[in-house]
Design an enzyme around this catalytic site. Structure first.
Site, PDB file in Angstrom:
ATOM      1  N   HIS A 263     -96.527 -11.856  25.136  1.00 16.71           N
ATOM      2  CA  HIS A 263     -97.250 -11.017  24.175  1.00 16.71           C
ATOM      3  C   HIS A 263     -98.695 -10.833  24.592  1.00 16.71           C
ATOM      4  O   HIS A 263     -99.246  -9.740  24.496  1.00 16.71           O
ATOM      5  CB  HIS A 263     -97.196 -11.646  22.780  1.00 16.71           C
ATOM      6  CG  HIS A 263     -96.092 -11.097  21.957  1.00 16.71           C
ATOM      7  ND1 HIS A 263     -96.234  -9.955  21.210  1.00 16.71           N
ATOM      8  CD2 HIS A 263     -94.818 -11.490  21.785  1.00 16.71           C
ATOM      9  CE1 HIS A 263     -95.099  -9.679  20.605  1.00 16.71           C
ATOM     10  NE2 HIS A 263     -94.212 -10.599  20.945  1.00 16.71           N
ATOM     11  N   ARG A 375    -118.065 -23.998  24.147  1.00 15.38           N
ATOM     12  CA  ARG A 375    -117.976 -22.545  24.345  1.00 15.38           C
ATOM     13  C   ARG A 375    -117.470 -21.859  23.085  1.00 15.38           C
ATOM     14  O   ARG A 375    -117.944 -20.796  22.699  1.00 15.38           O
ATOM     15  CB  ARG A 375    -117.013 -22.228  25.499  1.00 15.38           C
ATOM     16  CG  ARG A 375    -117.575 -22.490  26.855  1.00 15.38           C
ATOM     17  CD  ARG A 375    -117.301 -21.287  27.768  1.00 15.38           C
ATOM     18  NE  ARG A 375    -118.122 -21.379  28.968  1.00 15.38           N
ATOM     19  CZ  ARG A 375    -117.687 -21.956  30.098  1.00 15.38           C
ATOM     20  NH1 ARG A 375    -116.474 -22.447  30.160  1.00 15.38           N
ATOM     21  NH2 ARG A 375    -118.484 -22.019  31.149  1.00 15.38           N
ATOM     22  N   LEU A 436    -108.980 -24.103  23.012  1.00 14.13           N
ATOM     23  CA  LEU A 436    -108.854 -25.299  22.179  1.00 14.13           C
ATOM     24  C   LEU A 436    -107.507 -25.988  22.408  1.00 14.13           C
ATOM     25  O   LEU A 436    -107.405 -27.206  22.262  1.00 14.13           O
ATOM     26  CB  LEU A 436    -109.044 -24.940  20.703  1.00 14.13           C
ATOM     27  CG  LEU A 436    -110.482 -24.548  20.311  1.00 14.13           C
ATOM     28  CD1 LEU A 436    -110.566 -24.248  18.823  1.00 14.13           C
ATOM     29  CD2 LEU A 436    -111.483 -25.639  20.680  1.00 14.13           C
TER      30      LEU A 436
END
Lengths: 469, 230
Positions: A263, A375, A436
């Site tokens: 996807h 970040r 993450l």
């Protein structure tokens, strides 16, 4: 029925047979060695005239010592037991006599019954001796049954084989013993079968389950079918189920990741195709198209890089060993690297640390994890805000917190932000969606914990990494 | 100028498509989420909707079902390539056709044109021929595009109506899938294209079964479909 069943079956059966033989032999030996002492099982023997008559003549004509020898001989020859009782009701060989038998013998004698086998004699030394013979009750019973069906006795020549009253029946296989052995064999076969079945049934269940799992049916569970057992085999079943559910989670996770990746790749590809279409339709927009294509290819390339990182995190064990990391130095490097990005948005990174320490781990993974968290904070911080990065050492843990002043995350999404490709509703898809997720896996590789909370005032997100030292 | 509504949350992609479609002489509006998209689609302002099946607030099929309650507006859906289930559910929920994403803008325009051309043809044929088809319990009125089945109103999407019409015109004969595709979708059948079969299964469900348990529409393997006569 598999081979294991027959192995168990034979083993159990042989064991049962051997045990039966040992027990049977033991009982018989004990029985033989003690049958003189079991006085309650003995009755007066009225057929022992041929032993009593010589004993009487020895007593009347010879001395007590000769009689004792004769009595001993009879005793050892497994004939009936002959007693010679003196005036004090003591046996001359000192053997115990059951009083009931003695009383019975005296009563019979007074009544004048069995004059052949119960006799009163007087020795040359004028001692009165009372002679009678005793025989085991079951022995007389067997003599009777052997008389009724003499053919049933195998091998042995009969009850009075050479020696009247001798226990010849024990040498052969009389009918009741034959029956006993037959019943024993059938029962042992039956119980061995049950026992073997009881052991092999769960193993068969396990085997079927293994076959089902290798055929790809990961919904297979077996502990429910052997729950009632509560033994090592049912524990094995529970372990099997654990293994399969872990495999299932792993495979489902991989499939989900593959699905998500396709996807994720689709969006930049769709934009590239659209951009090419526009370039064909409007050649004057070629330059614009090129820069868009460049951006999209960069996005795809970043995504693939992150994916490789993610799989590398999973496979760390094969790649490298843990090393001592100077944590303060690592943090300084990371802060230096991220400051460049922060400066673009005029964001201040406020870094505070306590003691200096080192920690065993994979430096590159840890660097990626911490870098990704910082970040992420920079990405969601409003311009000209501050990000607080704190490192504290507690006992055997180091706790690193990164707090931003961004919009925070909705409560129900706080744990989801560590899932691959999870995006909050107000997030653009500039990011790979893996930052993450990589941080989570890297921290887990260090047996640590990563978690996110919103700041108390609802302004900003706090991500906390807890690593054991 | 035909008005098209794109419902898709990919801002960059939709602006690219808008750019392309405008140059192809369409008027294009964009809705970035399901709620506003559904509202716009129900406003009767548009000739066609391009609907992405993956939206942040609603799944595409939910929008389709809600839209189909009150509207026969042609819907072209964006589906993920290789996601057959998505496609089948979409077509069953009342989408007229689909485009697999990623697709070239040229392909998209071809699909849009096919649907619009077909709708125009229907309008023309409806105004010129006041035809009513009567096959057994089925009555198809081409002028107002209404169908009745055992004297009950039959709710059909525009594609389903076209398919049933094509079968009814040649009732008792086998109609091949390619003809059905051209009549109902306005385009030729492509490889691995299951759209006709999906639409057909939806019609079958609406018609129910004959007393002997067979369907009123029979499949002739490798050839096409046939409507039982009488």
């Amino acid at each position: 029925m598999g081979r294991l069943f027959w192995k168990f079956f034979l083993a159990f059966w042989l064991t049962l047979i051997v045990v039966a033989i040992i027990v049977g032999t033991g009982v018989r030996l004990r029985h033989n060695s003690t049958h003189h002492n079991h006085i309650e099982d003995y009755r007066l023997d009225h057929r022992a005239g041929i032993f009593i008559t010589p004993a009487a003549s020895i007593a009347e004509q010879s001395d007590i010592a000769t009689l004792k020898r004769y009595l001993n001989d009879i005793d050892q020859s497994r004939g009936p037991t002959l007693y010679a009782v003196d005036a004090k009701d003591q046996d001359i060989l000192g053997r115990d006599i059951e009083p009931a038998i003695l009383i019975e013998a005296k009563k019979q004698f007074e009544l004048g019954h069995h004059q052949n086998t119960i006799r009163q004699v007087t020795t040359p030394l004028n001692q009165n001796l009372f002679l009678f013979a005793v025989v085991p009750e079951h022995f007389t019973a067997r003599c009777k049954s052997n008389k009724q069906i003499p053919k049933a006795s195998h091998g042995s020549a009969g009850p009075f084989n050479g020696k009247p009253g001798g226990p010849g029946g024990l040498i052969g296989l009389p009918a009741d013993l034959f029956l006993l052995i037959t019943v024993g064999i059938i029962a042992s076969l039956f119980f061995s079968g049950i026992l073997a079945w009881y052991f092999t049934k769960p193993i068969r269940h396990l085997r079927n389950a293994f076959t089902a799992v290798s055929a790809g049916n990961l919904d297979t569970r077996i502990s429910a079918t052997m729950y009632h057992r509560k033994d090592e085999l049912s524990e094995l079943g529970i372990n099997f189920d654990d293994m399969v559910s872990k495999l299932q989670n792993l495979i489902t996770g991989q499939q989900q990741l593959l699905h998500d990746v396709s996807h994720e790749l689709r969006s930049p590809l769709a934009r590239m195709q659209a951009a090419i279409g526009i370039a064909q339709q409007q050649p004057e927009k070629r330059q614009e198209t090129f820069s868009r294509l460049e951006r999209e290819t960069q996005r795809i390339s970043d995504l693939i890089g992150e994916l490789l990182m993610l799989s590398q995190v999973e496979n760390t064990d094969n790649l490298q060993t843990k090393q001592a990391i100077d944590f303060a130095e690592l943090m300084a490097e990371i802060i230096e690297d991220t400051r460049y990005e922060a400066d673009e948005k005029n964001i201040t990174i406020n870094y505070t640390t306590g003691s200096d320490f080192s920690l065993m781990g994979y430096e590159e993974l840890l660097r990626r994890a911490i870098e990704n968290v910082i970040r992420n904070a920079i990405k969601f911080s409003p311009p000209a805000s501050t990000i607080f990065v704190t490192v504290k050492q507690f006992d055997q843990h180091v706790i690193l917190t990164v707090a931003d002043q961004g919009p925070g995350v909705a409560g129900e999404d706080l744990s989801n932000i560590f899932q691959p490709f999870f995006r909050t509703k107000n997030q653009d898809d500039e990011s790979s969606g893996l930052g993450l997720a990589i941080a989570l896996r890297a921290v887990e590789k260090h047996n640590g914990v990563i978690a996110a909370t919103n700041q108390d005032d609802g302004k900003g997100l706090i991500v906390m990494i807890n690593l054991p030292l | 100028m035909e008005k098209i509504l794109i419902i898709d949350d990919d801002v960059e992609l939709t602006s690219l498509f808008q750019d392309y479609l405008v140059k192809e002489h369409f008027f294009v509006d964009i809705a970035y989420d399901g709620t506003s998209g559904l509202k716009a689609a129900l406003s009767n302002k548009y000739d066609l909707v391009i609907l992405d099946m993956m939206l942040p607030d609603m799944v595409g099929t939910e929008i389709l079902v809600k839209l189909r309650l009150n509207s026969t507006l042609p819907v072209l859906m964006f589906t993920a390539k290789g996601d057959d289930l998505d496609r089948i559910i979409g077509l069953e929920s009342g989408a007229d056709d689909y485009v697999a994403k990623p697709c070239t803008p040229r392909e998209l325009v071809a699909r849009i044109r096919a649907i619009l051309r077909r709708i125009n043809q229907q309008a023309v044929s409806a105004s010129t021929t006041q035809q009513t088809l009567n096959i057994g319990p089925l009555v198809l009125s081409s002028s107002n595009r209404k169908a009745t089945w055992f004297e009950q109103d039959l709710k059909l999407t525009s594609t389903e109506f076209n398919l049933l019409e094509a079968l009814a015109q040649q009732a008792g004969q086998v109609v091949n899938k390619n003809d059905l595709s051209e009549h109902a979708l306005g385009r030729k059948l492509v490889r691995y294209d299951r759209s006709i079969d999906v639409h057909m299964s939806s019609i079958r469900q609406k018609l129910g079964q004959q007393k002997d348990g067979h369907s009123y529409i029979q499949t002739v393997r490798g050839k096409g479909y046939q409507l039982i006569k009488g």
